[in-house]
Design an enzyme around this catalytic site. Structure first.
Site, PDB file in Angstrom:
ATOM      1  NE  ARG A  32      -3.193   2.342   3.143  1.00  0.00           N
ATOM      2  CZ  ARG A  32      -2.862   3.011   4.245  1.00  0.00           C
ATOM      3  NH1 ARG A  32      -1.893   2.559   5.042  1.00  0.00           N
ATOM      4  NH2 ARG A  32      -3.506   4.120   4.575  1.00  0.00           N
ATOM      5  NE  ARG A  73      -5.332  15.451   8.738  1.00  0.00           N
ATOM      6  CZ  ARG A  73      -5.087  14.307   9.361  1.00  0.00           C
ATOM      7  NH1 ARG A  73      -5.082  14.282  10.692  1.00  0.00           N
ATOM      8  NH2 ARG A  73      -4.851  13.205   8.676  1.00  0.00           N
ATOM      9  CE  LYS A 219      -8.969   4.291   3.347  1.00  0.00           C
ATOM     10  NZ  LYS A 219      -7.862   5.266   3.548  1.00  0.00           N
ATOM     11  CB  THR A 280      -8.058   0.312  11.048  1.00  0.00           C
ATOM     12  OG1 THR A 280      -8.459   0.820   9.781  1.00  0.00           O
ATOM     13  CG2 THR A 280      -7.713   1.474  11.966  1.00  0.00           C
TER      14      THR A 280
END
Length: 481
Positions: A32, A73, A219, A280
């Site tokens: 990845r 964020r 995802k 994850t």
């Protein structure tokens, strides 16, 4: 042979001399490239090294490019981090300077946030480690009360419990990165935070426009993506691969709901003939430690029991202290988990009719293999569809995808239980092709004298979508018509 595929994220730890080759030896199937970090030059260099190592080792390892997507964020603190106490007021202030955060407030970089939350909304920062309840909103300032406190440092992510933020799945940065992905010619491209099928269709159009035909990985990390079965199915069908991205998904739907959702996504994705990755924190402790925790061992094994095609390592290999040991540990756990009966038995499509000949051939081959003394199945394929369909059935029988198409071999690197093998031939005679297939399997020590191998192929060898022939060949007797 391990059937569950292992993805390893590349990064500073894997750039060290000898580490990439050791990862190949340890058994990685796909790498990845995380476009949230590093430059285009970094990704191109790593991809080149992977392809060189594939040639050196004779193992076709796939390349997955993971787009950053919309990152909602907070900004930065004057002193890099603060400590928030439970019950104290704390504000997210759009108008605060980028580096002016303190223990009372911090800036944020997603302008619509103040318009998309309401009084009573719950915000989760830093993957849910900090929990804030919204108590007031005024001209870009979101006043909150700290529900769960702790250390909060620069640039941590913001999630809205239950989802609902409108940030587009593909950012301007992603669109630029797609140009780099086309240069690399990746096998898969992961789309972060898709809300609906159209996000994935848009990504496929953008990739096609630059001549890239990589498989699309959805995802699943937004609450909206799993809010009902219709939306979930549309997202699965719009993709080639689904990634159960448990970090953001767990934050948005709540940790308690995550295990059941993981099982549901894996089951439904396989039912719809797509590939599924579980990702994850699978071996998170191995960022620092040389062995996994018992909880991590159970987590990996349970994903295998659920039927996941692949499991993914992130920081464990990209920046961890023990990247090779993490892959080796994951390999050992998969091998033991795959010995259990739940992993090798299946009722997949036993009671339904098949709409295509190649689907009937694929299911027939698997049924025969599971009920006779078959050593393996060799699928001669142009598109990769037949071995994909075979891999949807739980089995202990190895499947070999033989193709001269590099794109097809790349796709097969993620199919559970499927080993991609380059195979090119000039013969059109079926007996000669069977002989060449068996010779290739023997060359890789995948078959020996006396083994029975199922071979599937089409009448028109080399044509796409034409698998209509199934034959059982005994190694040593493959010249028999």
């Amino acid at each position: 042979m391990r059937r569950t595929k292992i993805l390893a994220t590349l990064g500073p730890s894997t750039d060290k001399d000898g580490v990439l080759e050791d990862l190949f030896r340890a058994g990685i199937d796909v790498v990845r490239l995380n476009f949230s970090h590093g430059s285009a030059e970094d990704h191109i260099k790593r991809a080149t090294q992977v392809r060189e190592m594939s040639k050196k080792t004779g193992r076709r390892v796939g390349i997955l490019a993971d787009l950053q997507g919309p990152k909602i964020r907070i900004a930065r603190f004057k002193d890099k981090k603060v400590f928030l106490n439970e019950g104290q007021p704390f504000a997210l202030n759009l108008h605060l300077g980028e580096n002016e955060g303190d223990s009372q407030q911090v800036g944020f970089i997603y302008e619509p946030l103040a318009e998309e939350v309401v009084i009573g909304s719950r915000l989760l920062l830093d993957d849910g480690r900090i929990v804030l309840d919204v108590v007031g909103i005024h001209q870009g300032r979101i006043d909150c009360v700290v529900v769960v406190g702790g250390d909060l440092s620069n640039n941590k992510g913001i999630n809205l419990l239950g989802g609902g933020l409108s940030a587009a799945a593909l950012t301007d940065k992603d669109k630029e990165d797609i140009k780099t992905i086309a240069i690399i010619d990746c096998d898969f491209v992961a789309i972060s935070f898709p809300r609906c099928a159209e996000d994935l269709h848009e990504a496929r159009r953008l990739l096609t426009d630059v001549g890239c035909y990589a498989g699309i990985v959805a995802k699943v990390e937004r609450a909206e993506a799993v809010e009902n079965d219709e939306v979930m199915d549309e997202i699965i069908l719009a993709s080639d691969v689904v990634m159960v991205a448990r970090g953001d998904l767990g934050v948005e739907i709540g940790d308690a709901k995550l295990p059941a959702m993981q099982k549901k996504l894996i089951k439904r994705t396989r039912e719809l003939d797509r590939v599924v990755i579980t990702a994850t924190q699978m071996m998170e402790s191995m960022i620092e430690n040389a062995i996994p925790t018992r909880a991590e061992v159970f987590d990996v094994a349970n994903a295998v029991y659920d039927g996941t095609d692949a499991i993914m390592l992130s920081a464990e290999t990209a920046s961890g202290k023990h990247p090779v040991k993490a892959v080796e540990a994951m390999h050992r756990i998969c091998i033991e988990a795959e010995k259990q009966k739940i992993v090798t038995t299946s009722n997949h499509r036993v009671n339904r009719q098949f709409g295509r000949v190649e689907e009937a051939i694929a299911m027939s081959a698997m049924y025969m293999a599971n009920h006779t003394q078959i050593r393996g199945i060799a699928a001669l394929t142009e598109s990769g569809t037949t071995p994909l369909l075979m891999s949807r059935i739980s089995s202990g029988i190895p499947i070999f995808a033989l193709s001269s198409q590099e794109k097809t071999l790349g796709k097969a690197t993620l199919y559970r239980g499927v080993t991609p093998i380059y195979f090119s031939h000039e013969a059109q005679n079926h007996v000669e092709v069977n002989r060449d297939i068996i010779a290739q399997l023997r060359r890789y020590d995948f078959a020996k004298e006396g083994d029975q191998i199922i071979i599937t192929k089409g009448d028109l060898i080399g044509s796409k979508g034409g698998t209509n022939d199934l034959k059982v060949v005994t190694v040593g007797d493959e010249l028999t018509p």
